[in-house]
Design a protein around this motif. Structure first.
Motif, PDB file in Angstrom:
ATOM      1  N   LEU A 303     -15.694  19.379 -10.550  1.00  0.00           N
ATOM      2  CA  LEU A 303     -14.582  18.436 -10.356  1.00  0.00           C
ATOM      3  C   LEU A 303     -14.022  18.578  -8.941  1.00  0.00           C
ATOM      4  CD1 LEU A 303     -12.502  18.756 -13.660  1.00  0.00           C
ATOM      5  CD2 LEU A 303     -14.068  16.918 -13.025  1.00  0.00           C
ATOM      6  N   GLU A 306      -7.983  19.836  -9.797  1.00  0.00           N
ATOM      7  CA  GLU A 306      -7.693  20.609 -11.003  1.00  0.00           C
ATOM      8  C   GLU A 306      -7.146  19.701 -12.110  1.00  0.00           C
ATOM      9  OE1 GLU A 306      -4.943  23.723 -10.222  1.00  0.00           O
ATOM     10  OE2 GLU A 306      -5.396  24.791 -12.072  1.00  0.00           O
ATOM     11  N   ILE A 308      -8.542  17.043 -15.331  1.00  0.00           N
ATOM     12  CA  ILE A 308      -9.736  16.592 -16.056  1.00  0.00           C
ATOM     13  C   ILE A 308     -10.097  15.148 -15.709  1.00  0.00           C
ATOM     14  CG2 ILE A 308      -8.545  15.820 -18.186  1.00  0.00           C
ATOM     15  CD1 ILE A 308     -11.855  17.789 -17.986  1.00  0.00           C
ATOM     16  N   TYR A 321     -13.538  22.502  -8.164  1.00  0.00           N
ATOM     17  CA  TYR A 321     -13.203  23.014  -9.498  1.00  0.00           C
ATOM     18  C   TYR A 321     -14.367  22.795 -10.455  1.00  0.00           C
ATOM     19  CZ  TYR A 321      -8.421  23.433  -7.911  1.00  0.00           C
ATOM     20  OH  TYR A 321      -7.302  23.804  -7.224  1.00  0.00           O
ATOM     21  N   TYR A 322     -14.315  23.520 -11.561  1.00  0.00           N
ATOM     22  CA  TYR A 322     -15.298  23.302 -12.624  1.00  0.00           C
ATOM     23  C   TYR A 322     -14.563  23.029 -13.925  1.00  0.00           C
ATOM     24  CZ  TYR A 322     -18.785  25.439  -9.555  1.00  0.00           C
ATOM     25  OH  TYR A 322     -19.619  25.715  -8.511  1.00  0.00           O
ATOM     26  N   ALA A 323     -15.063  22.001 -14.650  1.00  0.00           N
ATOM     27  CA  ALA A 323     -14.593  21.812 -16.032  1.00  0.00           C
ATOM     28  C   ALA A 323     -15.657  22.427 -16.909  1.00  0.00           C
ATOM     29  CB  ALA A 323     -14.452  20.331 -16.333  1.00  0.00           C
ATOM     30  N   TYR A 334     -11.961  22.141 -23.542  1.00  0.00           N
ATOM     31  CA  TYR A 334     -12.350  22.358 -22.155  1.00  0.00           C
ATOM     32  C   TYR A 334     -11.336  23.228 -21.427  1.00  0.00           C
ATOM     33  CZ  TYR A 334      -8.996  18.774 -20.690  1.00  0.00           C
ATOM     34  OH  TYR A 334      -7.864  18.082 -20.460  1.00  0.00           O
ATOM     35  N   ASP A 335     -11.793  23.647 -20.271  1.00  0.00           N
ATOM     36  CA  ASP A 335     -11.076  24.635 -19.503  1.00  0.00           C
ATOM     37  C   ASP A 335     -11.405  24.312 -18.049  1.00  0.00           C
ATOM     38  OD1 ASP A 335      -9.828  26.969 -18.897  1.00  0.00           O
ATOM     39  OD2 ASP A 335     -11.560  28.275 -19.303  1.00  0.00           O
ATOM     40  N   ILE A 336     -10.408  24.347 -17.169  1.00  0.00           N
ATOM     41  CA  ILE A 336     -10.704  24.050 -15.762  1.00  0.00           C
ATOM     42  C   ILE A 336     -10.533  25.319 -14.925  1.00  0.00           C
ATOM     43  CG2 ILE A 336     -10.099  22.633 -13.748  1.00  0.00           C
ATOM     44  CD1 ILE A 336      -9.295  20.427 -15.662  1.00  0.00           C
ATOM     45  N   GLU A 393     -15.001  13.472 -19.100  1.00  0.00           N
ATOM     46  CA  GLU A 393     -15.018  13.291 -20.557  1.00  0.00           C
ATOM     47  C   GLU A 393     -16.038  12.229 -20.981  1.00  0.00           C
ATOM     48  OE1 GLU A 393     -10.725  12.982 -20.985  1.00  0.00           O
ATOM     49  OE2 GLU A 393     -10.819  14.701 -22.340  1.00  0.00           O
TER      50      GLU A 393
END
Ligand SMILES: [Zn+2]
Length: 410
Positions: A303, A306, A308, A321-323, A334-336, A393
């Motif tokens: 991503l 920060e 979603i 960032y990573y989702a 999910y978690d960021i 998503e």
């Protein structure tokens, strides 16, 4: 080299081995027939006459089997999808019926009151058994070369005829001492021997004709072999069709749904060859592939922010960032995370893969992937999906619905 030897050598070369064996088996049956016919003519013994008729029928049966083999392996019959292998089963079945018929004939149509010339009849019957031994051996040997169960069954039948012939001979001889009773007894044993032969020949033929399983161990053996194929997640069904010497196999296996047709095809081909090489008699294997339902997977999506709903980062190893989505059946969480590797100067790929392995990530969805990271992902069995939309998503939704395409780097 003498002329005679040269001539013999020529015969052996011209005829192939299996045809020679067939001719020899016929020759010995014919000798046996001649002995019984001469005995019948000399003594008028009904038992010998029936035994001569029996041999006559046996020659007819063997001839039928040879004609069927010729038809089965003709070019014409190979055009049929399942060949004409079941003709063999039909012949075996008819053979079994004929033997039952002769067994009852022997029991009910024997003239037990005519007990003259028993010793001479007994000797003729005994001598007639000797050529049958050779005939039986040659039939069984030829059956291996022809790969023909009906010919093998015919050989077993001839072997049973030897036993039966011996009992008839002993019975005929002992009638001199014990009268009709010993004759009854011997003939009963000969009768049972023939019925058992008939059962052995008829059993597999009926199973083939009705498409019932012959050998329950084959399924177990095949399961064991399929277990070694790492791409197979589950064997759903195995079906066999027996026809003469051949087995037609149909299997339904579950594989990873992420496999494309391109990837699954060579695997199914390997399965076919592996089964054919390891199990005798397999004529064809059809593999149906079904996707195994994945319940748990962990997906990483790069991503740019920060959030979603922020755009998917065009970089993977150096994304902001990573989702990380955790999908367990119906539940999706999910978690960021912030990408700590972003400031790293080189060898980002190796650390990135280490991060994925630590997190147990199974899939990555991204817009771009470099050659090095792609190679590392493949080597670690982490799937890399291409998605050019914007929302993470939405990407997950498409992955679950199997709508994403895998990255391919040529
Ligand atoms: Zn017979």
């Amino acid at each position: 080299m003498s002329k005679k030897y040269l001539y013999l050598n020529l015969i052996f070369n011209v005829m192939n081995k299996r045809n020679l064996m067939i001719i020899l088996s016929f020759f010995f049956v014919f000798i046996s027939f001649v002995i019984r016919i001469i005995g019948s003519l000399l003594t008028g013994n009904i038992a010998l006459i029936i035994e001569s008729l029996h041999i006559f029928m046996d020659v007819f049966i063997t001839l039928t089997i040879l004609i069927v083999i010729k038809i089965i392996y003709s070019k014409q019959s190979m055009k049929f999808p399942y060949g004409l292998f079941k003709l063999e089963d039909m012949v075996s079945f008819i053979l079994a019926i004929i033997i039952i018929y002769f067994s009852f004939e022997l029991i009910f149509n024997n003239n037990y009151h005519n007990i003259s010339g028993m010793t001479v009849s007994s000797i003729f019957e005994l001598i007639s058994v000797i050529p049958l031994v050779f005939s039986s051996i040659y039939k069984i040997k030829a059956s291996r070369l022809f790969n023909s169960p009906s010919l093998k069954n015919d050989g077993i039948h001839t072997f049973a005829d030897i036993v039966e012939g011996l009992f008839v001979s002993i019975g005929l001889y002992l009638t001199n001492y014990f009268g009709v009773i010993s004759y009854y007894f011997s003939i009963m044993i000969a009768f049972i021997a023939l019925i058992v032969t008939s059962y052995l020949i008829g059993k597999n033929a009926i199973l083939s004709l009705l498409d019932l399983p012959h050998d329950p161990n084959l399924k177990i053996k095949m399961m064991g072999l399929l277990k070694n194929v790492k791409e197979i997640k589950n064997v759903k069904d195995i079906r066999f069709r027996w026809a003469g010497p051949s087995v037609f196999v149909e299997i339904v296996v579950e594989m990873d749904p992420r496999l494309t047709i391109d990837e699954a095809h060579p695997i199914t081909e390997n399965i076919e060859n592996m089964l054919k090489n390891n199990i005798e008699g397999i004529y064809s294997v059809t593999v149906h592939v079904e996707p195994v339902k994945r319940n748990d997977f962990k997906v990483l999506i790069p991503l740019s922010n920060e959030n979603i709903n922020s755009e998917i980062d065009s970089q993977l190893g150096r994304a902001n960032y990573y989702a990380i989505f955790e999908i367990k059946g119906e539940s999706i969480k999910y978690d960021i995370r912030k990408n700590n590797l972003i400031s790293k100067e080189n060898l980002v790929g190796v650390d990135f893969i280490k991060f994925l392995l630590d997190e147990n990530v199974t899939d990555v969805i991204c817009k771009n992937v470099g050659d090095i990271i792609y190679g590392l992902l493949v080597s670690r069995d982490i799937y890399c999906w291409y998605f050019d939309g914007k929302n993470a998503e939405e990407a997950i939704k498409m992955l679950i619905e199997n709508k994403l395409k895998k990255f391919k780097i040529q």
